[in-house]
Design a protein around this motif. Structure first.
Motif, short mmCIF file in Angstrom:
data_model
loop_
_atom_site.label_atom_id
_atom_site.label_comp_id
_atom_site.label_asym_id
_atom_site.label_seq_id
_atom_site.Cartn_x
_atom_site.Cartn_y
_atom_site.Cartn_z
N ALA A 18 0.86 -1.31 0.17
CA ALA A 18 -0.32 -0.12 -0.11
C ALA A 18 1.28 1.40 0.08
CB ALA A 18 -0.56 0.20 1.21
N LEU A 19 2.14 1.36 0.59
CA LEU A 19 2.05 2.31 0.77
C LEU A 19 4.16 2.42 -0.72
CD1 LEU A 19 4.01 1.97 4.38
CD2 LEU A 19 3.22 3.71 3.51
N ALA A 20 3.27 1.56 -1.50
CA ALA A 20 4.96 1.42 -2.58
C ALA A 20 4.55 3.18 -3.76
CB ALA A 20 4.73 0.04 -3.82
N GLY A 21 5.31 3.24 -3.52
CA GLY A 21 5.61 4.85 -4.87
C GLY A 21 5.24 5.72 -3.89
N CYS A 22 5.08 5.96 -2.68
CA CYS A 22 4.55 7.06 -1.67
C CYS A 22 5.90 7.29 -0.86
CB CYS A 22 3.20 6.63 -0.81
SG CYS A 22 2.40 6.39 -1.28
N VAL A 27 5.05 15.40 4.33
CA VAL A 27 3.85 14.10 5.69
C VAL A 27 5.31 13.47 6.63
CG1 VAL A 27 2.33 12.73 6.64
CG2 VAL A 27 1.41 14.63 5.61
N VAL A 28 5.45 13.19 7.63
CA VAL A 28 6.20 12.50 8.45
C VAL A 28 5.41 11.50 9.21
CG1 VAL A 28 8.18 11.94 9.77
CG2 VAL A 28 7.81 14.71 8.63
N LYS A 29 5.83 10.27 7.85
CA LYS A 29 5.39 9.31 8.67
C LYS A 29 5.72 8.65 9.47
CE LYS A 29 3.07 8.56 4.32
NZ LYS A 29 2.76 8.34 2.70
N ILE A 30 4.96 8.08 10.85
CA ILE A 30 5.56 6.75 12.10
C ILE A 30 5.54 5.96 11.53
CG2 ILE A 30 5.78 7.02 14.22
CD1 ILE A 30 4.53 10.35 14.27
N GLY A 31 6.28 4.52 11.49
CA GLY A 31 5.74 3.45 11.75
C GLY A 31 6.15 2.28 12.26
N HIS A 32 5.25 1.57 12.49
CA HIS A 32 5.28 0.91 14.19
C HIS A 32 4.32 -0.71 13.43
CE1 HIS A 32 0.85 0.62 15.25
NE2 HIS A 32 0.76 1.75 14.22
N GLN A 33 4.98 -1.42 14.40
CA GLN A 33 4.60 -2.98 14.64
C GLN A 33 3.36 -3.16 15.65
OE1 GLN A 33 8.76 -4.20 15.71
NE2 GLN A 33 7.56 -6.03 14.88
N PRO A 34 2.58 -4.21 14.87
CA PRO A 34 1.50 -4.49 15.73
C PRO A 34 1.23 -4.91 16.67
CG PRO A 34 2.12 -6.33 14.16
CD PRO A 34 2.78 -5.14 13.99
N THR A 35 2.24 -4.51 17.63
CA THR A 35 2.35 -4.73 19.36
C THR A 35 1.16 -3.18 19.86
OG1 THR A 35 4.06 -3.70 20.01
CG2 THR A 35 4.68 -6.22 19.19
N THR A 36 0.89 -3.72 21.28
CA THR A 36 0.22 -2.52 21.92
C THR A 36 1.08 -2.02 22.51
OG1 THR A 36 -2.05 -4.26 22.75
CG2 THR A 36 -1.35 -1.80 24.33
N ASP A 76 11.74 4.65 2.32
CA ASP A 76 11.53 6.12 2.48
C ASP A 76 10.23 5.80 2.58
OD1 ASP A 76 12.20 8.78 3.34
OD2 ASP A 76 11.60 9.62 1.08
N ASP A 77 9.62 4.78 2.84
CA ASP A 77 7.81 4.96 3.38
C ASP A 77 7.73 5.07 4.51
OD1 ASP A 77 7.32 3.77 0.77
OD2 ASP A 77 7.89 1.77 1.09
N ILE A 78 8.89 5.19 5.34
CA ILE A 78 8.41 6.13 6.47
C ILE A 78 9.53 6.93 7.12
CG2 ILE A 78 6.16 3.57 7.41
CD1 ILE A 78 8.46 2.80 8.93
N GLN A 79 9.49 7.61 7.59
CA GLN A 79 10.40 8.64 7.92
C GLN A 79 11.30 8.15 9.68
OE1 GLN A 79 7.34 10.23 6.20
NE2 GLN A 79 9.36 9.37 4.93
N ILE A 80 10.12 7.57 10.44
CA ILE A 80 10.48 7.12 11.53
C ILE A 80 9.86 6.21 12.13
CG2 ILE A 80 9.86 7.85 14.01
CD1 ILE A 80 8.87 10.86 12.92
N SER A 81 10.37 4.81 12.51
CA SER A 81 10.50 3.91 13.37
C SER A 81 10.05 4.46 15.37
CB SER A 81 11.24 2.89 13.43
OG SER A 81 12.36 2.25 12.11
N ALA A 82 8.25 3.90 15.58
CA ALA A 82 8.45 4.47 16.16
C ALA A 82 9.29 3.50 17.66
CB ALA A 82 6.93 4.24 16.63
N VAL A 83 9.83 2.35 17.38
CA VAL A 83 10.35 1.81 18.53
C VAL A 83 11.67 0.55 17.96
CG1 VAL A 83 9.97 0.32 20.64
CG2 VAL A 83 8.33 1.52 19.91
#
Length: 299
Positions: A18-22, A27-36, A76-83
């Motif tokens: 879904a992110l490909a090509g974006c 906008v700064v995108k913050i990526g994260h894994q699907p844990t609480t 560069d699909d996300i610019q920050i890894s949250a953790v």
């Protein structure tokens, strides 16, 4: 360190598709894994950044593993890894088989390695580790005066250890290496799914378990964690990671993010996870409540 990897990988691949090509755009995108844990911290970063700067952000969830997160960062699909976790990146992203278990030395090693290899900035730790930890019921801790792993030596021969099966066989930080480091063995070992160990020890099915240090079920079952006094387990300090070109584009970003540095210790993160996993509160609201309590955002 989590189960259901096939499902997680599928979700991750779909997210990347879904992110490909974006590109990042404005906008700064913050990526994260699907844990609480990661979801709560991603919301904290988003709210903190937007409250303390003019930077617009967007959350990108469902990135199931560290390699998937790293790929999204490199694209560069996300610019920050949250953790990101020190021990995980040292072995996964940097491919190291051996490294110092001293928390500060390991931190410097991953910080320098990620900067050199990926041109990413490993920022100061939130203040907690999400690592393996030996855990017992409160009555057992009180009965045998257990505070550290070394304290188990006098009773380990009579105890049944519950742990995920992979740990029993891992060469560097698994059971064989543990026996050599601490000099004792448990009377019995019972392999089980990591998600089942908390209830098993709470119900008395086993006497001691290997758990995760920020898991909400530690609080749910009122379990006692024992200090790794010989520092056997690798450090898994948790930090946000940012692309260096993003920091160059937004010079204020590092200072804003670093407002969270050292603010969340292991007990606090466990309590935040409890609110999400057990009380089923909205991660965004959990994040906002914490930031308000810390005086980092206003109501």
């Amino acid at each position: 360190m989590r189960k259901n990897w096939i499902k997680v990988m599928l979700v991750s691949l779909c997210s990347l598709a879904a992110l490909a090509g974006c590109g990042s755009g404005d906008v700064v995108k913050i990526g994260h894994q699907p844990t609480t844990e990661q979801t709560i911290l991603a919301h904290m970063l988003q709210q903190l950044i937007e409250a303390n700067s003019d930077i617009e952000t967007e959350l990108v969830g469902g990135l199931g593993t560290t390699p998937i997160v790293l790929q999204a960062m490199e694209n560069d699909d996300i610019q920050i890894s949250a953790v990101r976790y020190v021990g995980t990146d040292l072995t996964s992203s940097l491919g190291l088989e051996e490294f110092s278990k001293d928390p500060q030395e390991a931190f410097e090693l991953v910080k320098n390695g990620v900067a050199e290899k990926f041109d990413q900035a490993w920022l100061p730790s939130y203040g907690f580790d999400n690592t393996y930890i030996f855990t017992v019921r409160k009555d057992i801790a009180e009965k045998y005066n257990l505070k550290t792993i070394s304290d188990l030596e006098k009773v380990a021969g009579e105890m049944n250890l519950g742990t995920d099966s992979s740990w029993l066989e891992r060469p560097n930080d698994g059971y064989p290496a543990f026996q050599e480091e601490y000099g004792f063995s448990f009377g019995q070992t019972t392999p089980m799914d990591i998600g089942l160990v908390y209830k098993a020890v709470a119900n008395g099915e086993v006497d001691v378990v290997l758990a995760y240090s920020t898991d909400a079920r530690l609080q749910e079952y009122d379990l006692v964690t024992l200090e790794d006094d010989k520092h056997f387990f690798p450090p898994y300090g948790a930090s946000p990671v940012v692309r260096n070109d993003t920091l160059e584009q937004y010079p204020e970003l590092a200072d804003v993010i670093n407002k969270l540095a050292g603010k969340i210790d292991t007990q606090t993160m466990t309590s935040l996870n409890y609110k999400g996993d057990v009380e089923q509160l909205d991660p965004a609201e959990i994040a906002r409540e914490f930031l308000i309590e810390q005086g980092l955002v206003t109501e």
